[in-house]
Design an enzyme around this catalytic site. Sequence first.
Site, PDB file in Angstrom:
ATOM      1  N   LYS A 181       0.882  -1.171   0.000  1.00  0.00           N
ATOM      2  CA  LYS A 181       0.000   0.000   0.000  1.00  0.00           C
ATOM      3  C   LYS A 181       0.921   1.223   0.000  1.00  0.00           C
ATOM      4  O   LYS A 181       1.440   1.622   1.040  1.00  0.00           O
ATOM      5  CB  LYS A 181      -0.917  -0.054   1.231  1.00  0.00           C
ATOM      6  CG  LYS A 181      -1.429   1.260   1.768  1.00  0.00           C
ATOM      7  CD  LYS A 181      -2.561   1.827   0.945  1.00  0.00           C
ATOM      8  CE  LYS A 181      -2.930   3.212   1.444  1.00  0.00           C
ATOM      9  NZ  LYS A 181      -1.953   4.260   1.070  1.00  0.00           N
ATOM     10  N   GLU A 210       9.580   1.788  10.982  1.00  0.00           N
ATOM     11  CA  GLU A 210      10.552   2.886  10.840  1.00  0.00           C
ATOM     12  C   GLU A 210       9.760   4.164  11.056  1.00  0.00           C
ATOM     13  O   GLU A 210       9.024   4.603  10.168  1.00  0.00           O
ATOM     14  CB  GLU A 210      11.183   2.873   9.448  1.00  0.00           C
ATOM     15  CG  GLU A 210      11.984   1.624   9.131  1.00  0.00           C
ATOM     16  CD  GLU A 210      13.176   1.387  10.041  1.00  0.00           C
ATOM     17  OE1 GLU A 210      13.585   2.324  10.760  1.00  0.00           O
ATOM     18  OE2 GLU A 210      13.673   0.260  10.055  1.00  0.00           O
ATOM     19  N   GLU A 252       9.432  16.831  14.885  1.00  0.00           N
ATOM     20  CA  GLU A 252      10.085  16.696  13.586  1.00  0.00           C
ATOM     21  C   GLU A 252       9.501  17.778  12.668  1.00  0.00           C
ATOM     22  O   GLU A 252       8.293  17.775  12.407  1.00  0.00           O
ATOM     23  CB  GLU A 252       9.726  15.287  13.076  1.00  0.00           C
ATOM     24  CG  GLU A 252      10.562  14.774  11.978  1.00  0.00           C
ATOM     25  CD  GLU A 252      10.201  13.315  11.666  1.00  0.00           C
ATOM     26  OE1 GLU A 252       9.025  12.917  11.826  1.00  0.00           O
ATOM     27  OE2 GLU A 252      11.102  12.589  11.247  1.00  0.00           O
ATOM     28  N   CYS A 271      13.034  11.129   7.626  1.00  0.00           N
ATOM     29  CA  CYS A 271      13.067  10.781   9.063  1.00  0.00           C
ATOM     30  C   CYS A 271      14.460  10.954   9.634  1.00  0.00           C
ATOM     31  O   CYS A 271      14.608  11.105  10.843  1.00  0.00           O
ATOM     32  CB  CYS A 271      12.634   9.338   9.262  1.00  0.00           C
ATOM     33  SG  CYS A 271      11.034   9.019   8.578  1.00  0.00           S
TER      34      CYS A 271
HETATM   35  C1  SIN Z   1      13.233   8.038   5.603  1.00  0.00           C
HETATM   36  O1  SIN Z   1      13.246   9.242   5.659  1.00  0.00           O
HETATM   37  O2  SIN Z   1      12.271   7.395   6.040  1.00  0.00           O
HETATM   38  C2  SIN Z   1      14.352   7.234   5.000  1.00  0.00           C
HETATM   39  C3  SIN Z   1      15.558   7.999   4.696  1.00  0.00           C
HETATM   40  C4  SIN Z   1      16.741   7.146   4.286  1.00  0.00           C
HETATM   41  O3  SIN Z   1      16.593   5.962   3.987  1.00  0.00           O
HETATM   42  O4  SIN Z   1      17.844   7.677   4.268  1.00  0.00           O
END
Ligand code: SIN
Length: 491
Positions: free
Chosen positions: A185, A261, A392, A295
């Site tokens: 998805k 993650e 964030e 992230c």
């Molecule tokens: C992400 O922002 O979720 C992944 C970034 C990365 O793999 O460097």
Amino acid sequence: MPISAADTALPRDVPTDLLIGGRWRPAKSGQRLTVSDPATEQALAQVADGSAEDAKEALSAAARAFFAFRKTSAYQRSAWLRTWFEAIRRERHNLARLITLENGKPLTEALAEVDYAASFVEWFSEEGKRAYGRTIPATGTSRRLLAIRQPVGVVAAITPWNFPAAMITRKVAPALAAGCTVLLKPASLTPLTALALARLWQEAGGPDGSLNVVTSTKAAAIVDAWMADFRVRKVTFTGSTPIGQDLIKKSAAQVQRLSLELGGQAPFVVFDDADLERTIAALLVSKFRNGGQSCVASNRMLVQRTILPAFISRATAAVSALRIGHGLEPGVELGPLIDQAGRTKVLSHIKDALAKGAQLKSGGQALEGAGFFVQPTVLTDVGPGMLVMEEETFGPVVAISAFDTEEEGVALANASPFGLAAYAFTESASRAWRVAEALEYGIVGLNEGLPSTAQAPFGGWKLSGIGREGASEGLDAFLEEKYIAWGGIDG
Ligand code: SIN
């Protein structure tokens, strides 16, 4: 030179339907979702908007396909993955263009993302052959003890819009390498790249039902349909911490395995002995990759007070020189944010910091006109209690704060419930090692702004998630352990 409508047209053959059991078809309801270019806010395509009914059909297809797919050899799966990798490399420019159009990131970054995405497919095409088991010495002589590893089962992969290709291959390639079938998805903001990748998997010989794609705006309905069903044995997700927490609750009913993650709030710690030129170059990568929508993007710049003026003046010069615009325009280094909600959040962080005493050195405004652009921004005198220090930001904001001693720098870096990535800059080897060990994060960049790579374990501590992607750990996530005790052996 501004981009014309012809430049932003999609190739006619981009798939826009669901892929279920090897067959492309519209949503049962006939509904379609609109994919737009965040730089122009113009519609790019109408993609099937799947429902729970479509999700259930995809699950049955994945479950049926699993019986045969799990029995294929690791070498056969490796060959399919290798062909998929070569197809992605061949289609590099087309895929990158799609990424830029639906996500907004500059084309050079989109090309780098395609390479990053392909690297997971290549890595796992090789690592899948190394799903070793072991033999264990028994206490007596009539038994033999073995542990083997087998595919966990049907996998539901829920992927974000910020890396529309790489976050798919980082999950799907190891799942397929392990012998699992997959329900994907993708984010409803960036489904085109996902569909293009799925078609390449099919063209690479990937068996019907091994990869099923349900594009949808009804994320909760799709995920609920999958997670309520015992046949889904593993859920892998990249996205926000609140959604990850919700998935943990939902996984309880069927005791599904999880890889999560989740969000980050990365500190970028600069010590007084850092090489400033290298540090600023790393800052640009770590902060402005995908416009800060990552992230692992650095969020809090913690700078030792003695070098603060030099750091601020170099950072401000570098950041204000960044060229902003449509990602397909040559030379553009910063694209738009993904949507209005993303832009509102970034602007609210800037406003909150300024209201609480931060100083604006550069940027700070949305661009007039179409597209979700925010100027590259530098804020100084940032401190505790400001949103930029606690959440964030997910945008192009360099928020700078000062510290005095190494202990204080490390303590400030660790003062977060998140623990995905942290960065530290120093020319002292012993300080580098001390600080790396002290940081409570799953990933540490030492004099390095972009640590992510297919062969290293990517994942977070604390509220940033569960499990690892990439590396051998990324394959382990899709394998179950089975212990076999073989008795009655003579001699
Ligand atoms: C992400 O922002 O979720 C992944 C970034 C990365 O793999 O460097």
